[in-house]
Scaffold this active site. Sequence first.
Site, PDB file in Angstrom:
ATOM      1  NE  ARG A 233      -4.293  -1.621   0.053  1.00  0.00           N
ATOM      2  CZ  ARG A 233      -4.321  -2.416  -0.601  1.00  0.00           C
ATOM      3  NH1 ARG A 233      -3.407  -2.707  -1.529  1.00  0.00           N
ATOM      4  NH2 ARG A 233      -5.441  -3.093  -0.464  1.00  0.00           N
ATOM      5  CG  ASP A 257       1.215  -2.537  -8.497  1.00  0.00           C
ATOM      6  OD1 ASP A 257       1.332  -2.285  -9.675  1.00  0.00           O
ATOM      7  OD2 ASP A 257       0.434  -3.470  -7.849  1.00  0.00           O
ATOM      8  CD  GLU A 262      -3.196   3.011  -5.314  1.00  0.00           C
ATOM      9  OE1 GLU A 262      -1.856   2.715  -5.079  1.00  0.00           O
ATOM     10  OE2 GLU A 262      -4.202   2.196  -5.200  1.00  0.00           O
ATOM     11  CG  HIS A 294      -3.399  -1.106  -6.722  1.00  0.00           C
ATOM     12  ND1 HIS A 294      -3.490  -0.536  -5.754  1.00  0.00           N
ATOM     13  CD2 HIS A 294      -3.202  -2.329  -6.487  1.00  0.00           C
ATOM     14  CE1 HIS A 294      -3.742  -1.479  -4.712  1.00  0.00           C
ATOM     15  NE2 HIS A 294      -3.446  -2.453  -5.301  1.00  0.00           N
TER      16      HIS A 294
HETATM   17  P1  NAD Z   1      -0.823 -11.532   4.957  1.00  0.00           P
HETATM   18  O1  NAD Z   1      -2.062 -11.050   5.789  1.00  0.00           O
HETATM   19  O2  NAD Z   1      -0.742 -12.688   4.527  1.00  0.00           O
HETATM   20  O3  NAD Z   1       0.787 -11.084   5.225  1.00  0.00           O
HETATM   21  C1  NAD Z   1       0.791  -9.846   6.032  1.00  0.00           C
HETATM   22  C2  NAD Z   1       1.931  -9.895   6.927  1.00  0.00           C
HETATM   23  O4  NAD Z   1       2.421  -8.599   7.360  1.00  0.00           O
HETATM   24  C3  NAD Z   1       1.714 -10.790   8.064  1.00  0.00           C
HETATM   25  O5  NAD Z   1       2.425 -11.999   8.135  1.00  0.00           O
HETATM   26  C4  NAD Z   1       1.620  -9.784   9.195  1.00  0.00           C
HETATM   27  O6  NAD Z   1       2.028 -10.396  10.291  1.00  0.00           O
HETATM   28  C5  NAD Z   1       2.564  -8.903   8.778  1.00  0.00           C
HETATM   29  N1  NAD Z   1       2.655  -7.342   9.441  1.00  0.00           N
HETATM   30  C6  NAD Z   1       1.538  -7.074  10.198  1.00  0.00           C
HETATM   31  N2  NAD Z   1       1.844  -5.934  10.648  1.00  0.00           N
HETATM   32  C7  NAD Z   1       3.299  -5.707  10.521  1.00  0.00           C
HETATM   33  C8  NAD Z   1       4.236  -4.782  10.874  1.00  0.00           C
HETATM   34  N3  NAD Z   1       3.825  -3.889  11.504  1.00  0.00           N
HETATM   35  N4  NAD Z   1       5.568  -5.057  10.365  1.00  0.00           N
HETATM   36  C9  NAD Z   1       5.694  -6.016   9.999  1.00  0.00           C
HETATM   37  N5  NAD Z   1       4.984  -7.083   9.492  1.00  0.00           N
HETATM   38  C10 NAD Z   1       3.562  -6.708   9.731  1.00  0.00           C
HETATM   39  O7  NAD Z   1      -1.333 -10.574   3.572  1.00  0.00           O
HETATM   40  P2  NAD Z   1      -0.955 -10.737   2.195  1.00  0.00           P
HETATM   41  O8  NAD Z   1      -2.079 -11.434   1.411  1.00  0.00           O
HETATM   42  O9  NAD Z   1       0.538 -11.207   2.261  1.00  0.00           O
HETATM   43  O10 NAD Z   1      -0.994  -9.184   1.606  1.00  0.00           O
HETATM   44  C11 NAD Z   1       0.034  -8.042   1.996  1.00  0.00           C
HETATM   45  C12 NAD Z   1      -0.658  -6.823   1.522  1.00  0.00           C
HETATM   46  O11 NAD Z   1      -0.359  -6.745   0.034  1.00  0.00           O
HETATM   47  C13 NAD Z   1      -2.028  -6.537   1.874  1.00  0.00           C
HETATM   48  O12 NAD Z   1      -2.181  -5.889   3.020  1.00  0.00           O
HETATM   49  C14 NAD Z   1      -2.313  -5.382   0.657  1.00  0.00           C
HETATM   50  O13 NAD Z   1      -2.097  -4.273   1.240  1.00  0.00           O
HETATM   51  C15 NAD Z   1      -1.091  -5.753  -0.411  1.00  0.00           C
HETATM   52  N6  NAD Z   1      -1.769  -6.192  -1.496  1.00  0.00           N
HETATM   53  C16 NAD Z   1      -1.439  -5.482  -2.888  1.00  0.00           C
HETATM   54  C17 NAD Z   1      -1.812  -5.823  -4.031  1.00  0.00           C
HETATM   55  C18 NAD Z   1      -1.609  -5.521  -5.255  1.00  0.00           C
HETATM   56  O14 NAD Z   1      -2.383  -5.688  -6.108  1.00  0.00           O
HETATM   57  N7  NAD Z   1      -0.576  -4.490  -5.528  1.00  0.00           N
HETATM   58  C19 NAD Z   1      -3.272  -7.101  -4.156  1.00  0.00           C
HETATM   59  C20 NAD Z   1      -3.078  -7.701  -2.856  1.00  0.00           C
HETATM   60  C21 NAD Z   1      -2.647  -7.355  -1.660  1.00  0.00           C
END
Ligand code: NAD
Length: 328
Positions: A233, A257, A262, A294
């Site tokens: 994000r 991305d 955005e 994105h």
């Molecule tokens: P997920 O919940 O599987 O993994 C997120 C990880 O971040 C978890 O292991 C959590 O413990 C960790 N985390 C939480 N707070 C933290 C902190 N303060 N410091 C370090 N680590 C921390 O989520 P995911 O499916 O891997 O997705 C991650 C992120 O990717 C989503 O939150 C979303 O914002 C983003 N995303 C982007 C796209 C895109 O198209 N670019 C698509 C899907 C998701």
Amino acid sequence: MDVAVFSTKPYDRRFLDAAVAGRHALTYIDARLDPTTAILAGKAQVVCAFVNDAVDTAALDVFAQLGVRLVVLRSAGFNNVDLAAAKRQGILVARVPAYSPEAVSEHAVALMLSLDRHIHRAYARVRDGNFALDGLLGFNLHGRTVGIVGTGRIGLGVARIMLGFGCKVLGYDVEPSPACEAMGVVYRPLQDLLATSDIISLHCPLTRETRHLIDAAAIGVMKRGVMLINTSRGAIIDTKAVAAGLKEGRIGHLGLDVYEEEEELFFEDKSDAVIRDDVFERLLMFSNVLVTGHQGFFTVEAMTAIAETTASNIDAFERTGRPVHEVL
Ligand code: NAD
């Protein structure tokens, strides 16, 4: 159920129509959701929203008056929803927790490879009849150290690929993953990871704690010439601080991305418009910056999974009064 789908693009219709298969009445709305467009939900009991839709207090107040009972997000992240306001209004919120994390992991790696080998510049040069290699010098990924901040589903996918390239992979997470450790990811405190990684890839969610996690101080401890990748994000990085880091040569490559402002830009064709975002325009001036709008999630597999999970959230809500993947 009557479902109002905000921020609809032709590709959303294609995948949602196939997944819902006539079980619910979908009304497609092109407009992005904000307090002024919320009224377009009309008689819908369910609102379907995407990443840049503002499901804030004002929009939720309008929904409550209209009789909306559920908001289903076509996304994993839910930082755009005021959950406390939804609870107050008795509106449930559901999301798509995992929909092909590989789509985003692979996109993060695509940014890394493109930046390292200057593929974006080489593409333009060769089309222009310029076959000179000056300025295109890259580095081997093999043997490099990659730091992954947030080793959840997407971070794990990036770790798996980078281990395959022969990289050393460091991880930082508030909840380290045994699966990552078993693969060979070595957990380090954030400051150590920032100081020792050649490539840093961000995969934590946007929360109060992670907003501007990458600020001037964090950039100050990174290796000179580091590659920074953000597919998570936009607001996880302080874009102004990153632009300053690029100018000073502290950041050697930047792959984005996502962007913190955005909402005003992405998912729309603005090619004929003047972009009035000086910070964004400044980023695009650097040849070592690669921005995609994105699109990490945008694969056939991910779009199919998003649509199917969204449909299953609505199906379950109709049957039991609760969606499958409720955000609590
Ligand atoms: P997920 O919940 O599987 O993994 C997120 C990880 O971040 C978890 O292991 C959590 O413990 C960790 N985390 C939480 N707070 C933290 C902190 N303060 N410091 C370090 N680590 C921390 O989520 P995911 O499916 O891997 O997705 C991650 C992120 O990717 C989503 O939150 C979303 O914002 C983003 N995303 C982007 C796209 C895109 O198209 N670019 C698509 C899907 C998701």
